[in-house]
Design a protein around this motif. Sequence first.
Motif, PDB file in Angstrom:
ATOM      1  N   HIS A   7      41.646  44.189  54.964  1.00 19.98           N
ATOM      2  CA  HIS A   7      41.763  44.543  53.558  1.00 19.98           C
ATOM      3  C   HIS A   7      40.848  43.736  52.664  1.00 19.98           C
ATOM      4  O   HIS A   7      40.739  44.020  51.484  1.00 19.98           O
ATOM      5  N   THR A   8      40.171  42.709  53.202  1.00 22.13           N
ATOM      6  CA  THR A   8      39.284  41.917  52.371  1.00 22.13           C
ATOM      7  C   THR A   8      37.823  42.239  52.612  1.00 22.13           C
ATOM      8  O   THR A   8      36.952  41.636  52.007  1.00 22.13           O
ATOM      9  N   TRP A  59      34.228  48.185  46.889  1.00 19.23           N
ATOM     10  CA  TRP A  59      33.569  46.877  46.942  1.00 19.23           C
ATOM     11  C   TRP A  59      34.361  45.816  46.190  1.00 19.23           C
ATOM     12  O   TRP A  59      34.622  44.735  46.700  1.00 19.23           O
ATOM     13  N   GLY A  61      37.511  46.127  44.824  1.00 17.25           N
ATOM     14  CA  GLY A  61      38.956  46.142  44.973  1.00 17.25           C
ATOM     15  C   GLY A  61      39.680  46.682  43.750  1.00 17.25           C
ATOM     16  O   GLY A  61      40.889  46.892  43.789  1.00 17.25           O
ATOM     17  N   HIS A 102      36.796  33.481  51.817  1.00 18.20           N
ATOM     18  CA  HIS A 102      37.609  34.639  52.184  1.00 18.20           C
ATOM     19  C   HIS A 102      37.797  34.746  53.685  1.00 18.20           C
ATOM     20  O   HIS A 102      37.594  35.779  54.303  1.00 18.20           O
ATOM     21  N   TRP A 279      34.811  38.872  41.156  1.00 17.68           N
ATOM     22  CA  TRP A 279      35.031  39.538  42.447  1.00 17.68           C
ATOM     23  C   TRP A 279      36.233  38.935  43.171  1.00 17.68           C
ATOM     24  O   TRP A 279      37.090  39.658  43.676  1.00 17.68           O
ATOM     25  N   GLU A 280      36.302  37.600  43.196  1.00 19.27           N
ATOM     26  CA  GLU A 280      37.410  36.947  43.892  1.00 19.27           C
ATOM     27  C   GLU A 280      38.739  37.193  43.185  1.00 19.27           C
ATOM     28  O   GLU A 280      39.758  37.468  43.834  1.00 19.27           O
ATOM     29  N   ARG A 283      39.890  40.879  43.702  1.00 14.08           N
ATOM     30  CA  ARG A 283      40.381  41.201  45.047  1.00 14.08           C
ATOM     31  C   ARG A 283      41.702  40.494  45.339  1.00 14.08           C
ATOM     32  O   ARG A 283      42.561  41.043  46.039  1.00 14.08           O
ATOM     33  N   THR A 287      45.157  42.650  46.139  1.00 13.29           N
ATOM     34  CA  THR A 287      45.877  42.503  47.403  1.00 13.29           C
ATOM     35  C   THR A 287      47.202  41.772  47.228  1.00 13.29           C
ATOM     36  O   THR A 287      47.895  41.523  48.204  1.00 13.29           O
TER      37      THR A 287
END
Length: 288
Positions: A7-8, A59, A61, A102, A279-280, A283, A287
């Motif tokens: 999922h990452t 890309w 998330g 990640h 981005w981090e 995501r 999740t």
Amino acid sequence: MTDLAPHTRPDTDSRYHYALMRRAIDLIDAQADSPQSLDDLARQMNLSPAHFQRVFSAWAGVSPKRFRQYLTLGHAKVLLSERFTLLDTALSTGLSGTGRLHDLFLRWEAMSPGEYARGGAGLTIRHGWFDGPFGEMLVMATDRGICGLAFSSETGRDGAYADMSSRWPAATFVEDAAALAPQAQALTDLRGEAHLHLIGAPFQIKVWEALMRIPSGHVTTYGEIANAVGNPRAVRAVGTAVGRNPVSWLIPCHRALRKSGGLGGYHWGLPVKRAMLAWEGARLDATG
């Protein structure tokens, strides 16, 4: 060796999609004061709205609209207030398990102080240019592992190469992208294993090791890093060491913020730092 959880991972290995996302982020970032609709963004990307939304969300998330929110300075302050990690307790709380890019598994070793003092004399450093998820990247490596990782979107190729090569003035540099391609692909795909050869002064090595304890989607401050390395008054020296990190992103110096929540500086440009944090953060939220 560990690998990224499904999922990452980005849903594709295509360099086309990485390049596409970089263009989209540049557009979103440039239009921060007058946000564009999904249709407008898709039109500028020469894609249908549905396809653009699907590829971007795979890309990042999250949707382009949501991602725009993560690019703001306000999000950095939210990270600091809600996801601030005290480095001296990170290990005991289990947070550090996800801190290394990640779940990209890193093995690293450092040069001895004597080797560092010799400026890389006797070392052969190979280098090459590659497409990466945050722009074009310069990868440098010795026989023991990656020793340099730079981004050229703000500095240009010449500036990035001059910066990195000046760190080890006595080394021999050889352009050999083919030899580095497997390592570069592992970084681009966010999976596999990365061996690092850290070349720096002892204090710098301690700061970089502390940075590797910060989990993805979390941040800390320069002051807390100083505490973590046992020198609480050395905040300015910590800032210098963070800026001299030779393998940006692998050692996540972008996760260090000012105490006020401001982004502070970033060696390869604040737009790159903002994109990494966004981005981090996106995501991690996506999740749960």
